[in-house]
Design a protein around this motif. Structure first.
Motif, mmCIF file in Angstrom:
data_model
loop_
_atom_site.group_PDB
_atom_site.id
_atom_site.type_symbol
_atom_site.label_atom_id
_atom_site.label_comp_id
_atom_site.label_asym_id
_atom_site.label_seq_id
_atom_site.Cartn_x
_atom_site.Cartn_y
_atom_site.Cartn_z
ATOM 1 N N THR A 152 -2.284 57.857 96.541
ATOM 2 C CA THR A 152 -0.906 57.383 97.040
ATOM 3 C C THR A 152 -0.222 58.704 97.273
ATOM 4 O O THR A 152 -0.409 59.840 96.513
ATOM 5 N N TYR A 153 0.392 59.090 98.266
ATOM 6 C CA TYR A 153 1.326 60.214 98.727
ATOM 7 C C TYR A 153 2.708 60.013 98.938
ATOM 8 O O TYR A 153 2.952 58.690 99.354
ATOM 9 N N LEU A 154 3.430 60.920 98.706
ATOM 10 C CA LEU A 154 4.687 60.965 99.206
ATOM 11 C C LEU A 154 4.729 61.810 100.293
ATOM 12 O O LEU A 154 4.468 62.842 100.390
ATOM 13 N N LEU A 155 5.129 61.256 101.727
ATOM 14 C CA LEU A 155 5.123 61.929 103.241
ATOM 15 C C LEU A 155 6.562 62.153 103.312
ATOM 16 O O LEU A 155 7.211 61.515 103.492
ATOM 17 N N ASP A 156 6.547 63.514 103.823
ATOM 18 C CA ASP A 156 8.080 63.849 104.116
ATOM 19 C C ASP A 156 8.043 63.327 105.616
ATOM 20 O O ASP A 156 7.258 63.376 106.648
ATOM 21 N N ALA A 157 9.256 62.598 105.879
ATOM 22 C CA ALA A 157 9.583 61.963 107.109
ATOM 23 C C ALA A 157 9.477 62.984 108.340
ATOM 24 O O ALA A 157 9.087 62.710 109.270
ATOM 25 N N ASN A 158 9.852 64.272 108.103
ATOM 26 C CA ASN A 158 9.676 65.261 109.341
ATOM 27 C C ASN A 158 8.436 65.684 109.715
ATOM 28 O O ASN A 158 8.028 66.237 110.501
ATOM 29 N N LYS A 159 7.335 65.315 108.779
ATOM 30 C CA LYS A 159 5.868 65.531 109.180
ATOM 31 C C LYS A 159 5.281 64.421 110.044
ATOM 32 O O LYS A 159 4.268 64.626 110.649
ATOM 33 N N ILE A 160 6.091 63.242 110.179
ATOM 34 C CA ILE A 160 5.574 62.145 110.911
ATOM 35 C C ILE A 160 5.911 62.365 112.326
ATOM 36 O O ILE A 160 6.769 62.562 113.055
ATOM 37 N N LEU A 161 4.707 62.217 113.244
ATOM 38 C CA LEU A 161 4.751 62.121 114.642
ATOM 39 C C LEU A 161 5.325 60.539 115.105
ATOM 40 O O LEU A 161 6.171 60.509 115.886
ATOM 41 N N TYR A 162 4.272 59.677 114.770
ATOM 42 C CA TYR A 162 4.872 58.420 115.244
ATOM 43 C C TYR A 162 4.272 57.310 114.080
ATOM 44 O O TYR A 162 3.454 57.850 113.208
ATOM 45 N N ILE A 163 4.767 55.993 114.234
ATOM 46 C CA ILE A 163 4.291 55.212 113.146
ATOM 47 C C ILE A 163 4.091 53.823 114.072
ATOM 48 O O ILE A 163 4.708 53.658 115.025
ATOM 49 N N LEU A 173 16.524 55.466 110.288
ATOM 50 C CA LEU A 173 17.551 55.236 111.297
ATOM 51 C C LEU A 173 18.283 56.445 111.512
ATOM 52 O O LEU A 173 18.649 56.986 112.475
ATOM 53 N N GLU A 174 18.557 57.087 110.227
ATOM 54 C CA GLU A 174 19.254 58.457 110.395
ATOM 55 C C GLU A 174 18.571 59.726 110.503
ATOM 56 O O GLU A 174 19.142 60.757 110.417
ATOM 57 N N HIS A 175 17.140 59.593 110.648
ATOM 58 C CA HIS A 175 16.479 60.671 110.657
ATOM 59 C C HIS A 175 15.657 60.903 112.169
ATOM 60 O O HIS A 175 14.514 61.447 112.097
ATOM 61 N N ASP A 176 16.417 60.537 113.426
ATOM 62 C CA ASP A 176 15.842 60.933 114.574
ATOM 63 C C ASP A 176 14.458 60.364 115.056
ATOM 64 O O ASP A 176 13.583 60.947 115.538
ATOM 65 N N PHE A 177 14.272 59.209 114.438
ATOM 66 C CA PHE A 177 13.287 58.342 114.754
ATOM 67 C C PHE A 177 13.781 57.133 115.798
ATOM 68 O O PHE A 177 15.020 56.575 115.647
ATOM 69 N N LEU A 178 12.943 56.464 116.633
ATOM 70 C CA LEU A 178 13.376 55.749 117.435
ATOM 71 C C LEU A 178 12.308 54.513 117.658
ATOM 72 O O LEU A 178 11.273 55.017 117.998
ATOM 73 N N ARG A 179 12.618 53.245 117.799
ATOM 74 C CA ARG A 179 11.495 52.341 118.211
ATOM 75 C C ARG A 179 11.521 52.659 119.515
ATOM 76 O O ARG A 179 12.204 52.630 120.527
ATOM 77 N N ILE A 180 10.027 52.654 120.039
ATOM 78 C CA ILE A 180 9.760 52.557 121.255
ATOM 79 C C ILE A 180 8.672 51.486 121.955
ATOM 80 O O ILE A 180 8.795 51.382 123.344
ATOM 81 N N SER A 181 8.339 50.772 121.234
ATOM 82 C CA SER A 181 7.709 49.353 121.480
ATOM 83 C C SER A 181 7.860 48.407 120.337
ATOM 84 O O SER A 181 8.333 48.832 119.327
ATOM 85 N N LYS A 182 7.455 47.077 120.619
ATOM 86 C CA LYS A 182 7.219 46.134 119.204
ATOM 87 C C LYS A 182 6.494 46.696 118.218
ATOM 88 O O LYS A 182 6.674 46.348 117.145
ATOM 89 N N GLN A 183 5.575 47.517 118.469
ATOM 90 C CA GLN A 183 4.456 48.029 117.428
ATOM 91 C C GLN A 183 4.778 49.528 117.237
ATOM 92 O O GLN A 183 3.964 49.978 116.460
ATOM 93 N N SER A 184 5.717 50.192 117.834
ATOM 94 C CA SER A 184 5.837 51.945 117.569
ATOM 95 C C SER A 184 7.200 52.541 117.369
ATOM 96 O O SER A 184 8.157 52.066 118.030
ATOM 97 N N ILE A 185 6.971 53.303 116.431
ATOM 98 C CA ILE A 185 8.201 54.063 116.299
ATOM 99 C C ILE A 185 7.921 55.609 116.358
ATOM 100 O O ILE A 185 6.839 55.853 116.168
ATOM 101 N N VAL A 186 8.908 56.331 117.145
ATOM 102 C CA VAL A 186 8.475 57.691 117.288
ATOM 103 C C VAL A 186 9.629 58.643 116.741
ATOM 104 O O VAL A 186 10.543 58.172 116.687
ATOM 105 N N ASN A 187 9.003 59.538 116.109
ATOM 106 C CA ASN A 187 9.740 60.980 115.919
ATOM 107 C C ASN A 187 10.470 61.670 117.012
ATOM 108 O O ASN A 187 9.547 62.442 117.466
ATOM 109 N N LEU A 188 11.573 61.782 117.319
ATOM 110 C CA LEU A 188 12.192 62.262 118.491
ATOM 111 C C LEU A 188 12.042 63.836 118.648
ATOM 112 O O LEU A 188 11.695 64.417 119.538
ATOM 113 N N ARG A 189 11.920 64.369 117.324
ATOM 114 C CA ARG A 189 11.790 65.953 117.053
ATOM 115 C C ARG A 189 10.450 66.421 117.527
ATOM 116 O O ARG A 189 10.054 67.402 117.711
#
Length: 146
Positions: free
Chosen positions: A49-60, A90-106
Motif C-alpha cells: 500500500t502506498y500514499l500517492l500524491d495527486a500531482n503525480k497522477i497522469l490519469y485514472i 474536484l478541487e485539484h485540476d482533474f476532469l472526467r473525460i469519459s465514463k471510465q477516465s479522469i485526467v490531470n489537466l496539468r
C-alpha cells in the motif's frame, strides 16, 4: 495528546510523525485531514500500500470494476470507485473525460481533434488518451480554449 513543533532552517522538508500506543479513530481522522492538505490517495501495487500524491497522477481509469491510477513510471490500483476519486480530486485540476477516465489537466501536453467531435489528448509522458465528445466541450472550457 501532546503536540510538538520544531521549526528550523536545517530541515529541507516538512515532516509529521505520530507516536501512539495504538491506532485509534482520532489518529485515523488526523491522518485523513493531513492527506487532504497534500492530497494523497491510498493505492496498492504488488501487494504493498502506498500514499500517492495527486500531482503525480497522469490519469485514472476504471476497467472491469477496478480503478487504476497511472503516473509517469507506475500503475497503481485503488479500492475506491472512479466517482469517489473524482469527488476527492474536484478541487485539484482533474476532469472526467469519459465514463471510465479522469485526467490531470496539468499533465496535458497537447490536444488534437479526433473523429466524431472526440479529442485525442497527449500527456506529458507521450501517452495518448481519448476524450469522449460528451466531455470535450468541458475540457476545452477548463483549458480556456472555448
Amino acid at each position: 495528546m501532546k503536540i510538538e513543533i520544531d521549526i528550523d532552517e536545517k530541515y529541507s522538508d516538512t515532516e509529521v510523525a505520530i507516536r501512539a500506543p495504538k491506532l485509534s479513530q482520532d489518529i485515523e481522522k488526523l491522518v485523513a485531514l493531513m492527506r487532504m492538505i497534500d492530497m494523497q490517495i491510498g493505492v496498492s501495487r504488488d501487494g504493498e500500500t502506498y500514499l500517492l500524491d495527486a500531482n503525480k497522477i497522469l490519469y485514472i481509469e476504471a476497467v472491469e470494476r477496478k480503478t487504476f491510477l497511472y503516473t509517469e513510471e507506475e500503475m497503481y490500483e485503488s479500492e475506491l470507485k472512479l466517482y469517489e476519486i473524482e469527488q476527492q480530486l474536484l478541487e485539484h485540476d482533474f476532469l472526467r473525460i469519459s465514463k471510465q477516465s479522469i485526467v490531470n489537466l496539468r499533465k496535458i501536453k497537447s490536444l488534437k481533434a479526433d473523429i466524431n467531435r472526440k479529442i485525442r489528448v497527449t500527456l506529458k509522458n507521450g501517452e495518448q488518451i481519448v476524450v469522449s465528445r460528451m466531455y470535450s466541450d468541458e475540457l476545452r472550457r477548463k483549458l480556456g480554449l472555448k
